[in-house]
Design a protein around this motif. Sequence first.
Motif, PDB file in Angstrom:
ATOM      1  N   LYS A 161       0.656  63.277  22.376  1.00 20.95           N
ATOM      2  CA  LYS A 161      -0.001  64.046  23.434  1.00 20.95           C
ATOM      3  C   LYS A 161      -0.111  63.253  24.730  1.00 20.95           C
ATOM      4  O   LYS A 161      -0.292  63.831  25.805  1.00 20.95           O
ATOM      5  N   TYR A 162       0.001  61.930  24.633  1.00 23.51           N
ATOM      6  CA  TYR A 162      -0.018  61.105  25.837  1.00 23.51           C
ATOM      7  C   TYR A 162       1.368  60.995  26.471  1.00 23.51           C
ATOM      8  O   TYR A 162       1.516  61.038  27.700  1.00 23.51           O
ATOM      9  N   LEU A 163       2.396  60.836  25.660  1.00 24.56           N
ATOM     10  CA  LEU A 163       3.733  60.486  26.142  1.00 24.56           C
ATOM     11  C   LEU A 163       4.337  61.426  27.192  1.00 24.56           C
ATOM     12  O   LEU A 163       5.105  60.971  28.050  1.00 24.56           O
ATOM     13  N   PRO A 164       4.035  62.736  27.180  1.00 24.44           N
ATOM     14  CA  PRO A 164       4.602  63.588  28.238  1.00 24.44           C
ATOM     15  C   PRO A 164       4.237  63.130  29.652  1.00 24.44           C
ATOM     16  O   PRO A 164       4.951  63.450  30.611  1.00 24.44           O
ATOM     17  N   GLU A 165       3.165  62.375  29.794  1.00 22.87           N
ATOM     18  CA  GLU A 165       2.819  61.823  31.099  1.00 22.87           C
ATOM     19  C   GLU A 165       3.938  60.930  31.620  1.00 22.87           C
ATOM     20  O   GLU A 165       4.065  60.719  32.827  1.00 22.87           O
ATOM     21  N   GLU A 166       4.743  60.381  30.704  1.00 24.70           N
ATOM     22  CA  GLU A 166       5.841  59.499  31.076  1.00 24.70           C
ATOM     23  C   GLU A 166       7.204  60.183  30.954  1.00 24.70           C
ATOM     24  O   GLU A 166       8.246  59.534  31.017  1.00 24.70           O
ATOM     25  N   GLY A 167       7.198  61.485  30.742  1.00 27.01           N
ATOM     26  CA  GLY A 167       8.465  62.196  30.607  1.00 27.01           C
ATOM     27  C   GLY A 167       9.116  61.980  29.260  1.00 27.01           C
ATOM     28  O   GLY A 167      10.345  62.002  29.134  1.00 27.01           O
TER      29      GLY A 167
END
Length: 280
Positions: free
Chosen positions: A181-187
């Motif tokens: 859930k965090y990783l999409p912040e980094e694409g």
Amino acid sequence: MSESGRNAYITGGASGIGRAVAQMLIDKGAKVFIADCDLKGAEAFAAELNKNGRVAFASQVDVMDWEQQLSAFKQAVDEFGRIDYVYPIAGIGERAWLPNDPKAKEFVKPDLTVLDADLTGVLWTVSLALQQFRRQEKSKHGFRGKIGCVASVCGFYCVPSLPIYTAAKHAVNGFVRSYGKYLPEEGITMNAVSPNVIRTNISTGAFYDSLDEQGLLTPMDGLIKAFESMLGSSDVSGEIFEVPPKGSYKIRAAPEYLDEPSERLCQLLERRSHHLHEPK
């Protein structure tokens, strides 16, 4: 959807689920790097895939050995330059982790090989993927890379005679549901597929045959459809796809919060720790 121009790295790619994922990607036009402890099997499969042109590469890797993981992944980077998909699929089944010997005079060290392969090995592969993805530009779909893990029905339910395997798969699910859930912040996206029981090399043919006779064996194509749904422009991340013996895959929701204070507390914990993952 064509995956032409895309490159994938797959552990455990010489057989079972990894092999099926590799074949699916090749059929869609991607290139694959097959990392497996069975080098002969990996090379033979790569040769089969390369009959009409070089689209597959192979290397030997024991996912429980960091140096081997690092070496194989570097080979993939050298071959492809860019890696779009990473699949940490290699794993093993339950084994006796602690001898049940009431007459023993000494204490023995438990065998945690299953955790080493099914959890630590997965985390090592994911760590390599993330470091590479963070160096890459976003694709036309807006992603630096995607990770597809494999968990298990044992990641949802508890099997009393499979304690270490169950612990490992619960951990994989928890890791994906949180960090994914965090990783999409980094694409970047990360999900996991949790099949009931697939015919692989983990168990015996007789066991799989008995499940098949009872309609309890999950077909490989159901699993592959779940992986296919994560490709390309899909922005789904932090989800677990359960694949049952019959019917299509289903995204399983995480456990509900007990109450509003529990939910608020988790939100505060997330904010407090967010800095641990921010770019330096």
